[in-house]
Design a protein around this motif. Structure first.
Motif, PDB file in Angstrom:
ATOM      1  N   THR A 161       0.821  -1.214   0.000  1.00  0.00           N
ATOM      2  CA  THR A 161       0.000   0.000   0.000  1.00  0.00           C
ATOM      3  C   THR A 161       0.851   1.258   0.000  1.00  0.00           C
ATOM      4  O   THR A 161       0.601   2.195  -0.763  1.00  0.00           O
ATOM      5  N   TYR A 162       1.880   1.316   0.864  1.00  0.00           N
ATOM      6  CA  TYR A 162       2.690   2.527   0.946  1.00  0.00           C
ATOM      7  C   TYR A 162       3.453   2.772  -0.347  1.00  0.00           C
ATOM      8  O   TYR A 162       3.679   3.923  -0.744  1.00  0.00           O
ATOM      9  N   ARG A 163       3.832   1.703  -1.052  1.00  0.00           N
ATOM     10  CA  ARG A 163       4.536   1.861  -2.324  1.00  0.00           C
ATOM     11  C   ARG A 163       3.604   2.440  -3.388  1.00  0.00           C
ATOM     12  O   ARG A 163       4.011   3.266  -4.206  1.00  0.00           O
ATOM     13  N   VAL A 164       2.348   1.994  -3.372  1.00  0.00           N
ATOM     14  CA  VAL A 164       1.367   2.513  -4.322  1.00  0.00           C
ATOM     15  C   VAL A 164       1.142   4.004  -4.086  1.00  0.00           C
ATOM     16  O   VAL A 164       1.163   4.814  -5.025  1.00  0.00           O
ATOM     17  N   GLU A 165       0.921   4.380  -2.823  1.00  0.00           N
ATOM     18  CA  GLU A 165       0.693   5.792  -2.510  1.00  0.00           C
ATOM     19  C   GLU A 165       1.912   6.645  -2.855  1.00  0.00           C
ATOM     20  O   GLU A 165       1.773   7.754  -3.393  1.00  0.00           O
ATOM     21  N   ASP A 166       3.095   6.149  -2.560  1.00  0.00           N
ATOM     22  CA  ASP A 166       4.315   6.902  -2.838  1.00  0.00           C
ATOM     23  C   ASP A 166       4.496   7.103  -4.340  1.00  0.00           C
ATOM     24  O   ASP A 166       4.869   8.199  -4.787  1.00  0.00           O
ATOM     25  N   GLY A 170       2.043 -16.255   1.185  1.00  0.00           N
ATOM     26  CA  GLY A 170       3.233 -15.648   1.784  1.00  0.00           C
ATOM     27  C   GLY A 170       3.372 -14.169   1.482  1.00  0.00           C
ATOM     28  O   GLY A 170       3.657 -13.366   2.380  1.00  0.00           O
ATOM     29  N   LEU A 171       3.161 -13.778   0.213  1.00  0.00           N
ATOM     30  CA  LEU A 171       3.271 -12.365  -0.154  1.00  0.00           C
ATOM     31  C   LEU A 171       2.212 -11.534   0.552  1.00  0.00           C
ATOM     32  O   LEU A 171       2.479 -10.401   0.988  1.00  0.00           O
ATOM     33  N   LEU A 172       1.007 -12.081   0.673  1.00  0.00           N
ATOM     34  CA  LEU A 172      -0.080 -11.355   1.326  1.00  0.00           C
ATOM     35  C   LEU A 172       0.234 -11.109   2.799  1.00  0.00           C
ATOM     36  O   LEU A 172      -0.006 -10.008   3.322  1.00  0.00           O
ATOM     37  N   ILE A 173       0.776 -12.111   3.469  1.00  0.00           N
ATOM     38  CA  ILE A 173       1.143 -11.962   4.881  1.00  0.00           C
ATOM     39  C   ILE A 173       2.261 -10.928   5.031  1.00  0.00           C
ATOM     40  O   ILE A 173       2.219 -10.066   5.925  1.00  0.00           O
ATOM     41  N   THR A 174       3.255 -10.996   4.147  1.00  0.00           N
ATOM     42  CA  THR A 174       4.371 -10.041   4.200  1.00  0.00           C
ATOM     43  C   THR A 174       3.884  -8.610   4.003  1.00  0.00           C
ATOM     44  O   THR A 174       4.267  -7.692   4.739  1.00  0.00           O
ATOM     45  N   ASN A 175       3.017  -8.412   3.001  1.00  0.00           N
ATOM     46  CA  ASN A 175       2.492  -7.064   2.741  1.00  0.00           C
ATOM     47  C   ASN A 175       1.637  -6.562   3.897  1.00  0.00           C
ATOM     48  O   ASN A 175       1.645  -5.367   4.215  1.00  0.00           O
ATOM     49  N   ALA A 176       0.875  -7.471   4.513  1.00  0.00           N
ATOM     50  CA  ALA A 176       0.042  -7.074   5.650  1.00  0.00           C
ATOM     51  C   ALA A 176       0.906  -6.572   6.805  1.00  0.00           C
ATOM     52  O   ALA A 176       0.618  -5.525   7.406  1.00  0.00           O
ATOM     53  N   VAL A 177       1.974  -7.291   7.094  1.00  0.00           N
ATOM     54  CA  VAL A 177       2.874  -6.886   8.189  1.00  0.00           C
ATOM     55  C   VAL A 177       3.563  -5.568   7.854  1.00  0.00           C
ATOM     56  O   VAL A 177       3.658  -4.653   8.695  1.00  0.00           O
ATOM     57  N   ARG A 178       4.027  -5.427   6.611  1.00  0.00           N
ATOM     58  CA  ARG A 178       4.723  -4.196   6.217  1.00  0.00           C
ATOM     59  C   ARG A 178       3.780  -2.996   6.246  1.00  0.00           C
ATOM     60  O   ARG A 178       4.173  -1.901   6.641  1.00  0.00           O
ATOM     61  N   ASP A 179       2.525  -3.205   5.827  1.00  0.00           N
ATOM     62  CA  ASP A 179       1.560  -2.105   5.876  1.00  0.00           C
ATOM     63  C   ASP A 179       1.272  -1.689   7.312  1.00  0.00           C
ATOM     64  O   ASP A 179       1.146  -0.499   7.617  1.00  0.00           O
ATOM     65  N   LEU A 180       1.156  -2.661   8.205  1.00  0.00           N
ATOM     66  CA  LEU A 180       0.915  -2.347   9.612  1.00  0.00           C
ATOM     67  C   LEU A 180       2.105  -1.597  10.212  1.00  0.00           C
ATOM     68  O   LEU A 180       1.931  -0.645  10.987  1.00  0.00           O
ATOM     69  N   ILE A 181       3.309  -2.020   9.858  1.00  0.00           N
ATOM     70  CA  ILE A 181       4.504  -1.370  10.387  1.00  0.00           C
ATOM     71  C   ILE A 181       4.606   0.074   9.913  1.00  0.00           C
ATOM     72  O   ILE A 181       5.009   0.978  10.662  1.00  0.00           O
ATOM     73  N   THR A 182       4.222   0.318   8.642  1.00  0.00           N
ATOM     74  CA  THR A 182       4.322   1.670   8.083  1.00  0.00           C
ATOM     75  C   THR A 182       3.126   2.544   8.431  1.00  0.00           C
ATOM     76  O   THR A 182       3.058   3.693   7.984  1.00  0.00           O
ATOM     77  N   HIS A 213      -0.245   1.930   7.827  1.00  0.00           N
ATOM     78  CA  HIS A 213      -1.467   1.766   7.026  1.00  0.00           C
ATOM     79  C   HIS A 213      -2.329   0.683   7.684  1.00  0.00           C
ATOM     80  O   HIS A 213      -2.366  -0.474   7.251  1.00  0.00           O
ATOM     81  N   LEU A 214      -3.029   1.064   8.724  1.00  0.00           N
ATOM     82  CA  LEU A 214      -3.721   0.100   9.565  1.00  0.00           C
ATOM     83  C   LEU A 214      -4.890  -0.560   8.835  1.00  0.00           C
ATOM     84  O   LEU A 214      -5.126  -1.759   8.972  1.00  0.00           O
ATOM     85  N   VAL A 215      -5.651   0.229   8.071  1.00  0.00           N
ATOM     86  CA  VAL A 215      -6.817  -0.327   7.373  1.00  0.00           C
ATOM     87  C   VAL A 215      -6.376  -1.392   6.373  1.00  0.00           C
ATOM     88  O   VAL A 215      -6.904  -2.507   6.347  1.00  0.00           O
ATOM     89  N   SER A 216      -5.398  -1.053   5.538  1.00  0.00           N
ATOM     90  CA  SER A 216      -4.906  -2.001   4.538  1.00  0.00           C
ATOM     91  C   SER A 216      -4.243  -3.207   5.194  1.00  0.00           C
ATOM     92  O   SER A 216      -4.426  -4.339   4.753  1.00  0.00           O
ATOM     93  N   GLY A 217      -3.462  -2.960   6.240  1.00  0.00           N
ATOM     94  CA  GLY A 217      -2.782  -4.056   6.913  1.00  0.00           C
ATOM     95  C   GLY A 217      -3.739  -5.053   7.531  1.00  0.00           C
ATOM     96  O   GLY A 217      -3.575  -6.269   7.385  1.00  0.00           O
ATOM     97  N   ILE A 218      -4.773  -4.545   8.196  1.00  0.00           N
ATOM     98  CA  ILE A 218      -5.758  -5.432   8.812  1.00  0.00           C
ATOM     99  C   ILE A 218      -6.565  -6.175   7.746  1.00  0.00           C
ATOM    100  O   ILE A 218      -6.859  -7.371   7.882  1.00  0.00           O
TER     101      ILE A 218
END
Length: 251
Positions: A29-34, A208-220, A222-227
């Protein structure tokens, strides 16, 4: 004034289409917005705002220009498309592409089929299943059984996605096929450890990719996208577990 409106409209279309391609191809998500913000800034629009979720993108600019929304209905993993959009974004930043030229190139990427052929994906899942089984300390005598189980399950997943609108059922049936095949193979002494075979065979189905992106979105932040992505990954894991459980209970 009309020329500016047309140019602004094209810039908005370029930003939204770039974001749509990236998000539907597995980008974070953060990469898309950036990327959307950088494209807008490259065309002279410094005050742009984007809100990205796994199912939609909202993009707006300060002033009287309209806010636009794009709905994301299908998502897959195609990192080659993400790379191509990033390449176009860099060309835009360096001033090599106008908004109209970038829009044409992005439309070509959107309709292109850059994914590997289905047979190659299935073959990769076939080999990966046996390798994962060995990695989890399985026996080499179970290698081919795990390969066939994983290949059958992934084949079912690929073709059931075309028939079933709900992804959960496709994943459930694919894991059910894996569990059934592994149990039958061990019952006829074609394999030794049913648990190791199943673990190796279901790995190509794990998000695997979905889990990785979820964690990265939460860390950055982006709570809505991460959850949302975490919930999708949880449903996929539940479908896989349910299919294996049904196979073992009834067989």
């Amino acid at each position: 004034m009309e020329i500016r409106t047309t140019t602004t409209y094209e810039i908005i279309e370029v930003c939204l289409l770039a974001g749509k391609i990236m998000l539907s191809s597995g980008a974070e998500t953060y990469r898309v917005e950036d990327t959307m913000t950088r494209i807008a800034a490259s065309y002279g629009i410094r005050s742009s705002h984007s809100f990205v979720t796994p199912t939609g993108i909202i993009f707006s600019m300060d002033g009287n220009d309209p806010t636009k929304l794009i709905r994301i209905s299908e998502r897959s993993t195609d990192l080659r498309k993400v790379t191509n959009v990033n390449s176009i974004s860099r060309q835009i930043s360096s001033g090599e592409l106008t908004a109209k030229e970038a829009l044409v190139k992005l439309k070509e990427i959107e309709v292109s089929n850059l994914a590997y052929p289905k047979w190659l994906q299935i073959f990769a899942a076939f080999i990966a299943s046996g390798c994962f089984m060995i990695m989890y300390q399985g026996l080499w005598t179970d290698f081919l059984v795990a390969c066939f189980a994983g290949g059958l399950g992934f084949s079912a997943l690929v073709y059931l996605h075309k028939l079933l609108e709900i992804k959960f059922f496709a994943e459930f049936i694919a894991s059910l096929i894996i569990g059934t095949f592994a149990f039958i193979a061990v019952s006829y002494n074609l394999g030794t450890y049913v648990d190791k075979i199943i673990i190796g065979a279901v790995m190509p189905l794990v998000p695997g990719l979905l889990i990785t992106n979820a964690v990265r979105d939460l860390i950055t932040g982006h709570l809505v996208s991460g959850i949302a992505k975490g919930a999708e990954a949880f449903l996929t894991a539940s479908a896989i577990g349910s299919g294996i459980a049904v196979a073992l209970i009834f067989l």
